[in-house]
Design an enzyme around this catalytic site. Sequence first.
Site, PDB file in Angstrom:
ATOM      1  N   PRO A  86      48.358  40.541  30.988  1.00 51.77           N
ATOM      2  CA  PRO A  86      48.281  41.746  31.315  1.00 51.77           C
ATOM      3  C   PRO A  86      47.417  42.610  30.653  1.00 51.77           C
ATOM      4  O   PRO A  86      47.076  43.650  30.765  1.00 51.77           O
ATOM      5  CB  PRO A  86      49.840  42.414  31.237  1.00 51.77           C
ATOM      6  CG  PRO A  86      50.727  41.249  30.517  1.00 51.77           C
ATOM      7  CD  PRO A  86      49.889  39.966  30.529  1.00 51.77           C
ATOM      8  N   ARG A 150      38.576  31.617  49.375  1.00 51.76           N
ATOM      9  CA  ARG A 150      38.476  31.941  50.730  1.00 51.76           C
ATOM     10  C   ARG A 150      37.018  32.586  50.697  1.00 51.76           C
ATOM     11  O   ARG A 150      36.623  32.576  51.611  1.00 51.76           O
ATOM     12  CB  ARG A 150      39.220  33.187  51.083  1.00 51.76           C
ATOM     13  CG  ARG A 150      39.270  34.321  50.203  1.00 51.76           C
ATOM     14  CD  ARG A 150      40.160  35.427  50.632  1.00 51.76           C
ATOM     15  NE  ARG A 150      40.157  36.253  51.906  1.00 51.76           N
ATOM     16  CZ  ARG A 150      39.310  37.185  52.100  1.00 51.76           C
ATOM     17  NH1 ARG A 150      38.522  37.614  51.098  1.00 51.76           N
ATOM     18  NH2 ARG A 150      39.311  37.574  53.429  1.00 51.76           N
TER      19      ARG A 150
HETATM   20  N1  ADE Z   1      50.881  37.468  33.090  1.00 52.46           N
HETATM   21  C1  ADE Z   1      52.004  38.417  33.057  1.00 52.46           C
HETATM   22  N2  ADE Z   1      51.673  39.418  33.819  1.00 52.46           N
HETATM   23  C2  ADE Z   1      50.354  39.449  34.112  1.00 52.46           C
HETATM   24  C3  ADE Z   1      49.419  40.342  34.834  1.00 52.46           C
HETATM   25  N3  ADE Z   1      49.600  41.463  35.250  1.00 52.46           N
HETATM   26  N4  ADE Z   1      48.158  39.867  34.963  1.00 52.46           N
HETATM   27  C4  ADE Z   1      47.760  38.537  34.712  1.00 52.46           C
HETATM   28  N5  ADE Z   1      48.656  37.801  33.866  1.00 52.46           N
HETATM   29  C5  ADE Z   1      50.051  38.120  33.833  1.00 52.46           C
END
Ligand code: ADE
Length: 242
Positions: A86, A150
Amino acid sequence: MKIDILTLFPKMFEGFLNESIIKRAINENKVEINIIDFRKYTSDSHNRVDDYPYGGGAGMVLMPEPIFNAVDAIKKDNSLIILCTPQGKTYNQKMAYDLTKEEHIIIICGHYEGFDERIRSLADIEVSIGDFVLTGGEIPSMAITDSIVRLLDGVIDKDSHLNDSFNNDLLDYPVYTKPQEFRGMKVPDVLLSGHHENIRKWRLEEQIKRTKERRPDLIKKGWYYEKISFSKRQSWKKICKY
Ligand code: ADE
């Protein structure tokens, strides 16, 4: 293209790889996708891949060794390594197009409370699929893989993705199929008219209207593009300023 996904939860990918367009792309050799369980790469006698965080704190942290060993085993000179987190750069359609040019992509899925900071040193890019936290990188890795596959040549009709939302900084126009009227909701007359020029204009107006209403942030660039055809080739023409 080859995509290797490093995960502790290979079973999560069974449905993803065995249905619909991804399955067909694999069967037609448009892409090779390998799901690699990095637990196999630990040298811990109990097969442990995580441990308590130094300094204390909640949850378990993925240890670097299994992931480094797995990457050492599969990485080549042309590999691009993506770490799902994240904290990464927010993923978008432009990144998906850029990734279609890679020959070998390795995607690392983090899990548990977090991963040892040294794992970041392996990554060429860190990617987030949005400002929310999932239990691990498996769903993000599927989303990234799907968005790339895709777009690969011959996977879906090129016209389908040239018209996608975001391709010209505009959201997609509304589409309808049979019946012409459903529960009092009618298909717009222009789509039944057979008048191609009017349909083209209507679709573009709808794209602009939708984008202004739903995603005004996308139109700050101020130009709208329209797809035009030169015999078999498609290209984009700057058509108007917002
Ligand atoms: N791992 C946990 N949350 C995530 C997210 N929002 N994007 C990428 N990897 C993650």
